[in-house]
Enzyme design. Structure first.
Site, short mmCIF file in Angstrom:
data_model
loop_
_atom_site.label_atom_id
_atom_site.label_comp_id
_atom_site.label_asym_id
_atom_site.label_seq_id
_atom_site.Cartn_x
_atom_site.Cartn_y
_atom_site.Cartn_z
CG LEU A 34 -16.95 -28.98 38.32
CD1 LEU A 34 -16.32 -29.08 40.01
CD2 LEU A 34 -18.25 -28.61 38.41
CG ASP A 35 -15.99 -23.29 34.08
OD1 ASP A 35 -16.21 -24.12 33.11
OD2 ASP A 35 -16.93 -22.17 33.97
CG MET A 36 -8.21 -23.65 36.25
SD MET A 36 -7.04 -22.94 35.10
CE MET A 36 -5.93 -22.79 36.37
CB THR B 172 -16.17 -24.10 39.07
OG1 THR B 172 -16.56 -22.79 38.32
CG2 THR B 172 -17.37 -24.24 40.12
NE ARG C 24 -17.08 -18.09 35.32
CZ ARG C 24 -15.71 -18.60 34.93
NH1 ARG C 24 -15.50 -19.66 34.85
NH2 ARG C 24 -14.81 -17.52 35.06
#
Length: 233
Positions: A69-71, A73, A179
């Site tokens: 997961l993105d940092m 998120t 995003r």
């Protein structure tokens, strides 16, 4: 098997810097709840070594990363406990047999596309490519982009803030896909420091994107597993 009520829910490390939220554990895999602002895996540099995978591996040395997961998120993340399970889960992702759902709050009020299904789901079908001069950003590019699809539907519109809570289901798994797709739709996610204009960034202290559901068939038992994590916003 329905794991909506986790067998294990523990904050390892008793709240210290190495803590992590363990949602479920069995001999084959771990399900974790990643907080916003924590890297999923180590980055480049001494200051980017603290991450969810490192924290988990301190308690579960056999844990292996399956996806990220993105940092910015938050939400559910899966780790394997052997190379064979890592491969099996990776194959499920490749075959799109792992169901993922996200909650986001976006600017404005999006309009469902013509032909949206009876449940209100619309499809964003826009190819994504790395924006090389501005890495790690991504952009929509009809010629060079890789096929990228996201299903979405509105859950609730908030008139005072002129924002909409939406559910998102990525069909493909490109970096930053949700995003970038919502930005391209003209409704960036609140708090998005990478893709939203400054006024939309300022409307939330964090990216309002959360991985709220994860469902798949256990690679060993063959039983269906379903995990849910309410959005913290």
């Amino acid at each position: 098997m329905n794991a909506g009520h986790p067998e294990i829910h523990d904050l390892a490390g008793h709240g210290d810097a190495n803590s992590f939220d363990l949602v479920h554990a069995n001999a084959a895999l771990l399900v974790l709840a990643k907080p916003a602002g924590l890297l999923a895996v180590p980055g480049k540099g001494e200051d980017k070594q603290d991450c969810l995978s490192a924290r988990v591996q301190a308690s579960y040395p056999d844990a292996l990363v399956v996806h990220r997961l993105d940092m910015a998120t938050s939400g559910l993340m899966l780790m394997a406990r052997s190379i064979s399970i890592q491969r099996a889960l990776g194959a499920l992702f490749e075959r799109r047999e792992i169901h993922k759902r996200y909650i986001a709050v976006i600017a404005g009020r999006p309009t469902a596309t013509p032909g949206a299904g009876p449940a209100g789901w619309s499809l964003i079908d826009l190819p994504i490519v790395v924006d090389w001069p501005r890495r790690p950003l991504r952009i929509i590019d009809a010629e060079r982009g890789k096929p990228s699809q996201t299903r979405w539907r509105a859950v609730a519109f908030d008139a005072p803030t002129h924002s909409t809570r939406v559910e998102l289901e990525p069909v493909t798994g490109r970096s930053h896909q949700l995003r970038v797709h919502l930005q391209a739709l003209g409704h960036p996610i609140l708090g998005d420091r990478l893709y939203a204009p400054q006024d939309v960034q300022a409307r939330a202290s964090r990216l309002l994107l959360h991985a709220c559901a994860l469902g798949f068939v256990h690679p060993v038992s063959g039983l269906p597993l379903q995990f849910d994590s309410p959005a913290p916003f």
